[in-house]
Scaffold this motif. Structure first.
Motif, PDB file in Angstrom:
ATOM      1  N   ASN A 201      -3.253  -2.988  -0.978  1.00 53.42           N
ATOM      2  CA  ASN A 201      -4.192  -2.445  -1.959  1.00 53.42           C
ATOM      3  C   ASN A 201      -4.437  -3.494  -3.041  1.00 53.42           C
ATOM      4  OD1 ASN A 201      -3.240   1.092  -2.037  1.00 53.42           O
ATOM      5  ND2 ASN A 201      -4.616  -0.026  -0.700  1.00 53.42           N
TER       6      ASN A 201
ATOM      7  N   TRP B 266      -6.259  -0.007 -12.498  1.00 49.01           N
ATOM      8  CA  TRP B 266      -7.087   0.799 -11.605  1.00 49.01           C
ATOM      9  C   TRP B 266      -6.951   0.272 -10.186  1.00 49.01           C
ATOM     10  CZ3 TRP B 266     -12.449   2.872 -13.436  1.00 49.01           C
ATOM     11  CH2 TRP B 266     -12.318   3.470 -14.696  1.00 49.01           C
ATOM     12  N   ARG B 267      -6.920   1.187  -9.213  1.00 47.72           N
ATOM     13  CA  ARG B 267      -6.937   0.774  -7.811  1.00 47.72           C
ATOM     14  C   ARG B 267      -8.388   0.575  -7.380  1.00 47.72           C
ATOM     15  NH1 ARG B 267      -4.445   3.851  -2.497  1.00 47.72           N
ATOM     16  NH2 ARG B 267      -5.620   5.598  -3.380  1.00 47.72           N
ATOM     17  N   ARG B 268      -8.669  -0.550  -6.738  1.00 46.46           N
ATOM     18  CA  ARG B 268     -10.044  -0.907  -6.393  1.00 46.46           C
ATOM     19  C   ARG B 268     -10.534  -0.101  -5.193  1.00 46.46           C
ATOM     20  NH1 ARG B 268     -11.814  -7.166  -5.789  1.00 46.46           N
ATOM     21  NH2 ARG B 268     -10.669  -7.193  -7.790  1.00 46.46           N
ATOM     22  N   PRO B 269     -11.770   0.445  -5.274  1.00 47.52           N
ATOM     23  CA  PRO B 269     -12.341   1.159  -4.132  1.00 47.52           C
ATOM     24  C   PRO B 269     -13.008   0.188  -3.165  1.00 47.52           C
ATOM     25  CG  PRO B 269     -13.839   1.294  -5.967  1.00 47.52           C
ATOM     26  CD  PRO B 269     -12.636   0.524  -6.470  1.00 47.52           C
ATOM     27  N   SER B 270     -13.152   0.600  -1.906  1.00 43.90           N
ATOM     28  CA  SER B 270     -13.880  -0.215  -0.942  1.00 43.90           C
ATOM     29  C   SER B 270     -15.377   0.007  -1.067  1.00 43.90           C
ATOM     30  CB  SER B 270     -13.424   0.103   0.484  1.00 43.90           C
ATOM     31  OG  SER B 270     -13.607   1.479   0.770  1.00 43.90           O
TER      32      SER B 270
ATOM     33  N   PRO C 274     -10.170   3.888  -1.067  1.00 43.26           N
ATOM     34  CA  PRO C 274      -9.530   2.725  -1.687  1.00 43.26           C
ATOM     35  C   PRO C 274      -9.640   1.496  -0.786  1.00 43.26           C
ATOM     36  CG  PRO C 274      -7.880   4.193  -0.779  1.00 43.26           C
ATOM     37  CD  PRO C 274      -9.189   4.915  -0.670  1.00 43.26           C
TER      38      PRO C 274
ATOM     39  N   GLY D  18      -8.753   4.731  -7.205  1.00 42.73           N
ATOM     40  CA  GLY D  18      -9.437   4.105  -6.081  1.00 42.73           C
ATOM     41  C   GLY D  18     -10.366   5.033  -5.334  1.00 42.73           C
TER      42      GLY D  18
ATOM     43  N   SER E 210       0.801  -1.222   0.000  1.00 40.29           N
ATOM     44  CA  SER E 210       0.000   0.000   0.000  1.00 40.29           C
ATOM     45  C   SER E 210       0.834   1.272   0.000  1.00 40.29           C
ATOM     46  CB  SER E 210      -0.941   0.010   1.219  1.00 40.29           C
ATOM     47  OG  SER E 210      -1.874  -1.044   1.132  1.00 40.29           O
TER      48      SER E 210
END
Length: 306
Positions: free
Chosen positions: A245, A221-225, A237, A233, A200
């Protein structure tokens, strides 16, 4: 990168054996790969998606029952997968235990969800340790590469304490692994995303390395929560329970070799792991309206002897 996408995939006949089991289906089958296009028809989209979901559930139930009946024996330690088919298999295992058809089974869950399903089904549980002996494991897969049986897991949105690392550790530790999927998830020239776990602290630097590696063939792409996906993200994120991450490596060109994608990712400093499973021996139980297609991976020397 050209080698990943320019050469044709190897023939499935050189690495697998196939068997077809026919079962009646109570539902009309419609592949899940077409759901996005249905959204344009607002009046009928809900009905069609529901029908598709029911068809998948009907055929996956057959796959779940076949997997338990064919591969699981009393006294085994079983890796319990995550997802729709795995949940059905866990429930069926519980019924077999209560009926006395199976005895002395111990389950090793791949997620909080599978642990919860197993507890409700009355399956004794143990946690995975590096020294654990797992006789057999089953799981859902997001997609499986035709011919090689290399699979991708982890595309779904992670819930709570779910962990790609935990799931993959249990699957890799098993002496034998079976994936339960629909026929739309088994194909060559794969598309979509490969999830990648990264450190991260310097995730953006790692993402740039991956982007350079697959330049022109994929986006990172960074994945969102929560909320909508965003290249960075968003403001929320996703951070896994291990503190990593999740980057989604989204291919815009067909993936002709998942194994080569995995090998390339393994060489990137800062990549902790990814969602590619390349396991031997492995079986795919492929559910369709025509029944079950059983595809087993075979060692190359065994195929040459045939």
């Amino acid at each position: 990168m050209a080698s990943l996408l320019s050469s044709s995939a190897s023939s499935s006949s050189s690495s697998t054996s196939l068997k077809l089991l026919h079962f009646p289906s109570a539902f009309e089958f419609d592949g899940i790969g077409r759901r996005r296009r249905r959204r344009r028809d607002k009046n009928n989209s809900l009905l069609k998606v529901t029908r598709s979901s029911l068809a998948d559930a009907s055929t996956l139930l057959l796959a779940a029952h076949h997997t338990v009946d064919r591969y699981i024996r009393s006294g085994m330690v079983i890796g319990l997968g995550s997802g729709c088919a795995s949940g059905m298999a866990i429930q069926y295992m519980g019924r077999q235990l209560r009926a006395g058809a199976l005895k002395d089974i111990v389950g090793v869950p791949t997620s909080v969800g599978s642990a919860s399903e197993a507890a409700k089904a009355g399956i004794p549980l143990n946690q995975y340790q590096d020294c654990s002996q797992i006789d057999f494991a089953f799981d859902d897969a997001d997609i499986i590469e035709e011919g090689t049986l290399v699979a991708v897991i982890g595309r779904r949105r992670l819930q709570g304490e779910e962990s790609i690392l935990q799931e993959k550790s249990v699957l890799n530790a098993a002496n034998k692994l079976t994936f339960m999927i629909t026929e739309s998830q088994y194909k060559g020239g794969l598309d979509g995303a490969v999830p990648v776990l990264v450190q991260s602290l310097n995730w953006m630097e790692i993402a740039e390395k991956i982007d350079d590696l697959f330049l022109g063939d994929a986006e990172v792409w960074r994945r969102p929560s929560i909320g909508q996906a965003d290249p960075l993200g968003g403001i929320n994120p996703l951070v896994t329970k291990e503190g990593h991450n999740v980057l989604d490596l989204i291919f815009t060109s067909p993936i002709l070799s998942l194994a080569e994608v995995a090998e390339s990712l393994d060489k990137v400093d800062g990549v902790v792991d990814h969602g590619v499973i390349n396991k031997f021996p492995c079986t795919a139980v492929i559910a369709s309206e025509d029944g079950l297609q059983i595809v087993d991976s075979l060692p190359r020397n065994a195929m040459e002897a045939l």
